[in-house]
Design an enzyme around this catalytic site. Structure first.
Site, mmCIF file in Angstrom:
data_model
loop_
_atom_site.group_PDB
_atom_site.id
_atom_site.type_symbol
_atom_site.label_atom_id
_atom_site.label_comp_id
_atom_site.label_asym_id
_atom_site.label_seq_id
_atom_site.Cartn_x
_atom_site.Cartn_y
_atom_site.Cartn_z
ATOM 1 N N VAL A 18 -3.422 5.794 -3.174
ATOM 2 C CA VAL A 18 -3.038 5.214 -4.460
ATOM 3 C C VAL A 18 -2.598 6.331 -5.389
ATOM 4 C CG1 VAL A 18 -3.839 3.744 -6.351
ATOM 5 C CG2 VAL A 18 -4.838 3.491 -4.079
ATOM 6 N N LYS A 34 -2.392 11.666 -6.558
ATOM 7 C CA LYS A 34 -2.303 10.854 -5.339
ATOM 8 C C LYS A 34 -3.667 10.954 -4.658
ATOM 9 C CE LYS A 34 1.469 10.420 -2.797
ATOM 10 N NZ LYS A 34 2.530 10.606 -1.797
ATOM 11 N N ASP A 127 12.529 10.206 4.808
ATOM 12 C CA ASP A 127 12.334 8.901 4.158
ATOM 13 C C ASP A 127 13.027 8.880 2.803
ATOM 14 O OD1 ASP A 127 11.452 6.275 4.011
ATOM 15 O OD2 ASP A 127 9.512 6.808 3.148
#
Length: 301
Positions: A18, A34, A127
């Site tokens: 999260v 994080k 990504d």
């Protein structure tokens, strides 16, 4: 150590864990935390987290999100990043997908600088997508979320092909390529360039086959001349023998560029750069470093 950071609000979920907005009590700066839970059954820290930390510690560049601190306790790992409240996806939505030509060029230059820096250091992002590109108050674009990043210094290593969000995935990866390098990121950059121009994802596929079909329609059905390695991937036989892939599509490329609003903002040079980023054959895609020297970046908007 984590007591130094006052958690404020949850701002998202990353590749894992999260992400919170927080305040650094020693500097009063706003930061992003994080947080990764470490399950007691698991041995140590998730490898994705370790990968991100080790990559980002090496990658110091103005177009890459800064890793400020790492806090490790028995049950939790906390990675502290500089805080940026806006990503390219939100920015595009806020502007109703209508970026001006100068902003597109500026963001594109930042994106390529960040990617070229990674590639110079033998790191793939793997990504790249608008949600992983963060925009600072000064309108600087920075690469974030290196959860899938991978060093490619060892040449003939097999990588997993479960990478890159579907829409930004190159055709070689869609066919199961396990050995790839910088061209995987370059394809994603091309898709993002197009999306900045038009405000809409270029290839919004529903699954791997649909994604590949959209690419075939846009670029035309490939043959061994334009894509010499097309039959060498693990899923080539399986996928390309399906009836829908045996049709011969003429490229929609020039019709789309001429009819979809937004591409005119790239000028002829920008369209040429886009074409060099979106090549079937990975080795024929322009490199990020060469793309930065493309005539598109000499245009004055």
């Amino acid at each position: 150590m984590t007591s130094r950071y006052e958690r404020q609000e949850k701002i998202g979920e990353g590749t894992y864990g999260v992400v919170y907005k927080a305040r650094d009590t020693s500097t009063a700066a706003t930061v992003a935390l994080k947080r990764i839970r470490l399950d007691s059954e698991e041995e140590g820290v998730p490898c994705t987290a370790i990968r991100e930390i080790s990559l980002l510690k090496e990658l110091r560049h103005e177009n890459i999100v800064k890793l400020l601190d790492v806090c490790h306790s028995e049950h939790r790992l906390t990675i502290v990043f500089e805080y940026l409240d806006l990503d390219l996806k939100k920015y595009l939505d806020r502007e109703n997908g209508n970026l001006d030509a100068a902003t597109i060029q500026h963001f594109m230059r930042d994106l390529l600088r960040g990617v070229a820096f990674c590639h110079q250091r033998s790191v793939l992002h793997r990504d790249l997508k608008p949600q992983n590109l963060l925009i600072s108050r000064e309108k600087e674009l920075k690469l974030g979320d290196f959860g899938l990043g991978r060093s490619f210094a060892i040449p003939v290593r097999k990588f997993t092909n479960e990478v890159v969000t579907l829409w930004y995935r190159p055709p070689d990866v869609l066919l199961g390529s396990m050995q790839y390098g910088p061209p995987v990121d370059v394809w994603s950059v091309g898709c993002i360039f197009s999306e900045m121009a038009t405000g809409t994802p270029l290839f919004a596929g529903k699954n791997d086959a649909d994604q590949l079909m959209r690419i075939f329609r846009f670029l035309g059905t490939p043959n061994n001349r334009v894509w010499p390695s097309m039959n060498q991937y693990p899923n080539s036989n399986n996928m390309l023998s399906q009836p829908e892939f045996l049709q011969n599509f003429e490229p929609e490329w020039s019709n789309v560029l001429g009819s979809v609003p937004g591409y005119e903002k790239l000028g002829c040079a920008g369209v040429d750069l886009l074409e060099r980023l979106l090549r079937y054959e990975p080795s024929e895609r322009i490199t990020a470093a060469d793309a930065l020297n493309h005539p598109y970046f000499s245009l004055q908007f």
